[in-house]
Design a protein around this motif. Sequence first.
Motif, PDB file in Angstrom:
ATOM      1  N   ARG A 157     106.346  -4.585 139.422  1.00 52.04           N
ATOM      2  CA  ARG A 157     105.901  -5.327 138.232  1.00 52.04           C
ATOM      3  C   ARG A 157     105.851  -4.410 137.017  1.00 52.04           C
ATOM      4  O   ARG A 157     106.261  -4.777 135.916  1.00 52.04           O
ATOM      5  CB  ARG A 157     104.535  -5.955 138.495  1.00 52.04           C
ATOM      6  N   GLU A 178     105.303 -14.185 150.424  1.00 55.37           N
ATOM      7  CA  GLU A 178     104.789 -14.504 149.084  1.00 55.37           C
ATOM      8  C   GLU A 178     105.124 -13.406 148.077  1.00 55.37           C
ATOM      9  O   GLU A 178     105.342 -13.679 146.891  1.00 55.37           O
ATOM     10  CB  GLU A 178     103.281 -14.759 149.124  1.00 55.37           C
ATOM     11  N   ARG A 180     107.881 -11.456 148.367  1.00 53.36           N
ATOM     12  CA  ARG A 180     109.322 -11.637 148.138  1.00 53.36           C
ATOM     13  C   ARG A 180     109.558 -12.753 147.114  1.00 53.36           C
ATOM     14  O   ARG A 180     110.435 -12.644 146.247  1.00 53.36           O
ATOM     15  CB  ARG A 180     110.032 -11.968 149.450  1.00 53.36           C
ATOM     16  N   ALA A 181     108.769 -13.826 147.229  1.00 54.87           N
ATOM     17  CA  ALA A 181     108.928 -14.946 146.302  1.00 54.87           C
ATOM     18  C   ALA A 181     108.576 -14.516 144.880  1.00 54.87           C
ATOM     19  O   ALA A 181     109.249 -14.908 143.912  1.00 54.87           O
ATOM     20  CB  ALA A 181     108.055 -16.120 146.745  1.00 54.87           C
ATOM     21  N   ASP A 182     107.536 -13.687 144.762  1.00 51.42           N
ATOM     22  CA  ASP A 182     107.152 -13.208 143.438  1.00 51.42           C
ATOM     23  C   ASP A 182     108.228 -12.296 142.848  1.00 51.42           C
ATOM     24  O   ASP A 182     108.545 -12.392 141.651  1.00 51.42           O
ATOM     25  CB  ASP A 182     105.820 -12.460 143.517  1.00 51.42           C
ATOM     26  N   ALA A 184     111.410 -12.400 143.551  1.00 52.59           N
ATOM     27  CA  ALA A 184     112.543 -13.252 143.193  1.00 52.59           C
ATOM     28  C   ALA A 184     112.286 -13.959 141.865  1.00 52.59           C
ATOM     29  O   ALA A 184     113.183 -14.091 141.023  1.00 52.59           O
ATOM     30  CB  ALA A 184     112.806 -14.260 144.304  1.00 52.59           C
ATOM     31  N   ARG A 185     111.055 -14.430 141.660  1.00 50.26           N
ATOM     32  CA  ARG A 185     110.706 -15.106 140.415  1.00 50.26           C
ATOM     33  C   ARG A 185     110.887 -14.179 139.214  1.00 50.26           C
ATOM     34  O   ARG A 185     111.247 -14.618 138.119  1.00 50.26           O
ATOM     35  CB  ARG A 185     109.259 -15.599 140.496  1.00 50.26           C
ATOM     36  N   ARG A 186     110.670 -12.879 139.446  1.00 48.85           N
ATOM     37  CA  ARG A 186     110.797 -11.902 138.366  1.00 48.85           C
ATOM     38  C   ARG A 186     112.231 -11.374 138.221  1.00 48.85           C
ATOM     39  O   ARG A 186     112.480 -10.514 137.381  1.00 48.85           O
ATOM     40  CB  ARG A 186     109.843 -10.728 138.623  1.00 48.85           C
ATOM     41  N   GLY A 187     113.136 -11.872 139.054  1.00 48.15           N
ATOM     42  CA  GLY A 187     114.516 -11.435 138.972  1.00 48.15           C
ATOM     43  C   GLY A 187     114.785 -10.106 139.646  1.00 48.15           C
ATOM     44  O   GLY A 187     115.798  -9.442 139.362  1.00 48.15           O
TER      45      GLY A 187
END
Length: 297
Positions: A157, A178, A180-182, A184-187
């Motif tokens: 981050r 969760e 990994r999903a975060d 991915a959301r951040r590219g």
Amino acid sequence: MDDVIIIGGSFAGLAAALQLGRARRKVTVLDTGLPRNRFADHSHGMLGHDHKPPLHILAEARRQLARYPAIKLVNARADGISGEIDDFSVRTADGESLVARRLILSYGVADQMPEVPGFAEGWGKSIVPCPYCDGFEVAGQHWGLVWSGPQSHNQARLFLDWTDRLTVLTDGHEIAPEIRADLARRGVAVVDGRIAEIVRHGDHGAVVKVDTGSRISVDILFAHPRNKPSANLHEALGLATVATPLGIVLKVDERRETSVPGIYAAGDLTNPQLPSVTTASWQGAMAGIFAQQSMLA
């Protein structure tokens, strides 16, 4: 008898010596000449010394300390410590015995290189630990981050303040769905598998080979290997330590004093979060000042 013996003559140790010397306290600095950041070409983020080689900064600091007659710089390794407050004895590797009222430990930590071909050779060049130290020079480029544990999520981050092209290499670690999903959301791309080899290319870049057959080319690779204190004097003294995700550090109070009265500590030996020359310098200065104040009649 010295007022203070400082063990470790890098940024923290020399900053402590400067404060003590200006207070006309007699101080001896024992140093092996192997600072942690000796592998880096440049040091960044230190006011007045930005982008200078760290060894040049230290050499200039030693020249400046020469004007203080109370400061003695000795190229020697401390092999043992005994005694108590107001009467500590330090034995050097060449058999000399020194005595002092106070001690400051600033001998730093040693990074433990993983057994990955190319890692040690790239350390401080294409593989670095600190975005505040090296991020600006490669901002906007493709960064890689070797996952080392839960703390790596926050690092990922953080890195996005410098670049929007970040690839995480799991190096065999499990990353929760969760998280990994975060990412991915951040590219942020995630590459699974263990790192098999790192090949440096150019001034900073590296090609990371993964045991799955993947090859990832990045402009800079950030990694956080475990470290350990570069000497074991604290063990013989029974000093309290704190466990961190990357290794142990010495426990100190708000005055930089360890669990043993009269022994102070500063620099990477006590700092698990953001080791830097700036942090080490102010911690060393504070250790010197508090050690001096503890000796007031």
